[in-house]
Design an enzyme around this catalytic site. Structure first.
Site, PDB file in Angstrom:
ATOM      1  N   GLU A  79      -2.569  -1.693  -3.237  1.00 20.85           N
ATOM      2  CA  GLU A  79      -3.726  -0.967  -2.706  1.00 20.85           C
ATOM      3  C   GLU A  79      -3.414   0.518  -2.647  1.00 20.85           C
ATOM      4  O   GLU A  79      -2.263   0.901  -2.461  1.00 20.85           O
ATOM      5  CB  GLU A  79      -4.025  -1.325  -1.254  1.00 20.85           C
ATOM      6  N   HIS A 137      -8.170  -6.705   6.767  1.00 20.79           N
ATOM      7  CA  HIS A 137      -7.975  -5.755   7.862  1.00 20.79           C
ATOM      8  C   HIS A 137      -8.265  -6.415   9.201  1.00 20.79           C
ATOM      9  O   HIS A 137      -9.360  -6.901   9.433  1.00 20.79           O
ATOM     10  CB  HIS A 137      -8.811  -4.473   7.731  1.00 20.79           C
ATOM     11  N   HIS A 190       0.871  -1.179   0.000  1.00 21.33           N
ATOM     12  CA  HIS A 190       0.000   0.000   0.000  1.00 21.33           C
ATOM     13  C   HIS A 190       0.911   1.232   0.000  1.00 21.33           C
ATOM     14  O   HIS A 190       1.244   1.749   1.063  1.00 21.33           O
ATOM     15  CB  HIS A 190      -0.873  -0.041   1.255  1.00 21.33           C
TER      16      HIS A 190
HETATM   17  N1  PXP Z   1      -6.744  -4.442   3.174  1.00 25.38           N
HETATM   18  C1  PXP Z   1      -6.590  -3.097   3.059  1.00 25.38           C
HETATM   19  C2  PXP Z   1      -7.380  -2.372   2.020  1.00 25.38           C
HETATM   20  C3  PXP Z   1      -5.685  -2.401   3.877  1.00 25.38           C
HETATM   21  O1  PXP Z   1      -5.548  -1.064   3.745  1.00 25.38           O
HETATM   22  C4  PXP Z   1      -4.923  -3.125   4.814  1.00 25.38           C
HETATM   23  C5  PXP Z   1      -3.920  -2.410   5.662  1.00 25.38           C
HETATM   24  O2  PXP Z   1      -2.913  -1.874   4.847  1.00 25.38           O
HETATM   25  C6  PXP Z   1      -5.119  -4.515   4.904  1.00 25.38           C
HETATM   26  C7  PXP Z   1      -6.045  -5.138   4.081  1.00 25.38           C
HETATM   27  C8  PXP Z   1      -4.352  -5.364   5.869  1.00 25.38           C
HETATM   28  O3  PXP Z   1      -4.749  -5.059   7.176  1.00 25.38           O
HETATM   29  P1  PXP Z   1      -3.919  -5.614   8.414  1.00 25.38           P
HETATM   30  O4  PXP Z   1      -2.565  -4.972   8.343  1.00 25.38           O
HETATM   31  O5  PXP Z   1      -4.723  -5.204   9.598  1.00 25.38           O
HETATM   32  O6  PXP Z   1      -3.838  -7.104   8.236  1.00 25.38           O
END
Ligand code: PXP
Length: 239
Positions: free
Chosen positions: A71, A191, A44
């Site tokens: 992302e 997430h 990201h």
């Molecule tokens: N999906 C998206 C769209 C995110 O922004 C993030 C965090 O960068 C994640 C998944 C992964 O989340 P986590 O780091 O809590 O596993």
């Protein structure tokens, strides 16, 4: 089909950036994640480059052998980057530039025209698109109308509600996931997924195509090691 595990390596880049050098080397970490059984790598790149830098995205694209998911908020700079690098998948998130982490999905009704134009550009470039949404059937329907190939369910509220009552926490996700299936588009989730809450999510919604996991997985790796950690997450995805 087994749900794929995409390892989000943002946190590894945060550690690297803390000292200004190249330790840990995120290209090596990404290659090791693949060797240890990850099905893909997620990054990201944020506008301030506080973890993944734009140059990392280009370098990762050149060496990854599994699926690459990028992302981000679709600013002009972000879209120029992904249309040039052409990862397998781009996941659009509605984050403001200084946001700590993603904490909600798109309003796909209010942003319908904006998202549709971007979906068209991604499709023309041969990139699979995914739109990050809350567990909400209306948001899923309008993501599909905008032309998204997939949606990614924002699982933060599920993870936070899991300890209290997992059946209640997963209910809106199950309803939205059923709707997504009917719409005929793909389903991702991410997430705050962890070794504690992942298995129940996948057992309840086995048609999830891919989960992307960063924070908890990298924290677990501090104790368990990266190889054992990836194996443990893959075990949760085994149906
Ligand atoms: N999906 C998206 C769209 C995110 O922004 C993030 C965090 O960068 C994640 C998944 C992964 O989340 P986590 O780091 O809590 O596993």
């Amino acid at each position: 089909m087994k749900t794929k595990l995409s390892v989000n390596i943002n946190k590894v880049a945060t550690i690297r950036n803390a000292r200004g050098g190249n330790n840990p080397d995120i290209l090596k970490v990404a290659a090791d994640c693949e060797a240890f059984g990850a099905d893909g790598i997620t990054v990201h790149p944020r506008p301030d480059e506080r973890h993944i830098r734009r140059a990392d995205v280009t370098a990762l694209r050149a060496m990854l052998r599994t699926e690459f998911n990028v992302e981000g908020y679709p600013s002009k700079e972000f879209l120029d980057l992904v249309l040039r690098v052409r990862p397998a998948q781009v996941t659009l998130v509605p984050d403001a530039p200084a946001q700590l982490t993603s904490d909600c999905g798109w309003d796909t009704v209010a942003n319908q025209e904006f998202l549709r134009d971007i979906m068209n550009d991604l499709r023309d470039a041969g990139i699979r698109s995914s739109i990050f949404i809350n567990a909400d059937t209306c948001m899923a329907e309008y993501a599909a109308k905008a032309g998204a190939d997939r949606v990614e369910l924002y699982t933060g509220p599920y993870a936070h509600g899991y300890a209290c009552c997992k059946e209640e926490a997963i209910a809106p996700f199950l309803e939205t996931a059923k709707c997504v299936k009917q719409l005929g588009i793909g389903l991702n989730a991410g997430h705050d997924l962890s070794l504690e809450n992942l298995k129940y999510f996948i057992d309840t919604i086995p048609w999830v195509d891919e989960v992307s996991i960063g924070h908890a997985l990298i924290c677990d790796a501090l104790y368990m090691g990266l190889e054992a950690t990836i194996a443990a997450y893959q075990q949760c995805l085994t149906k």
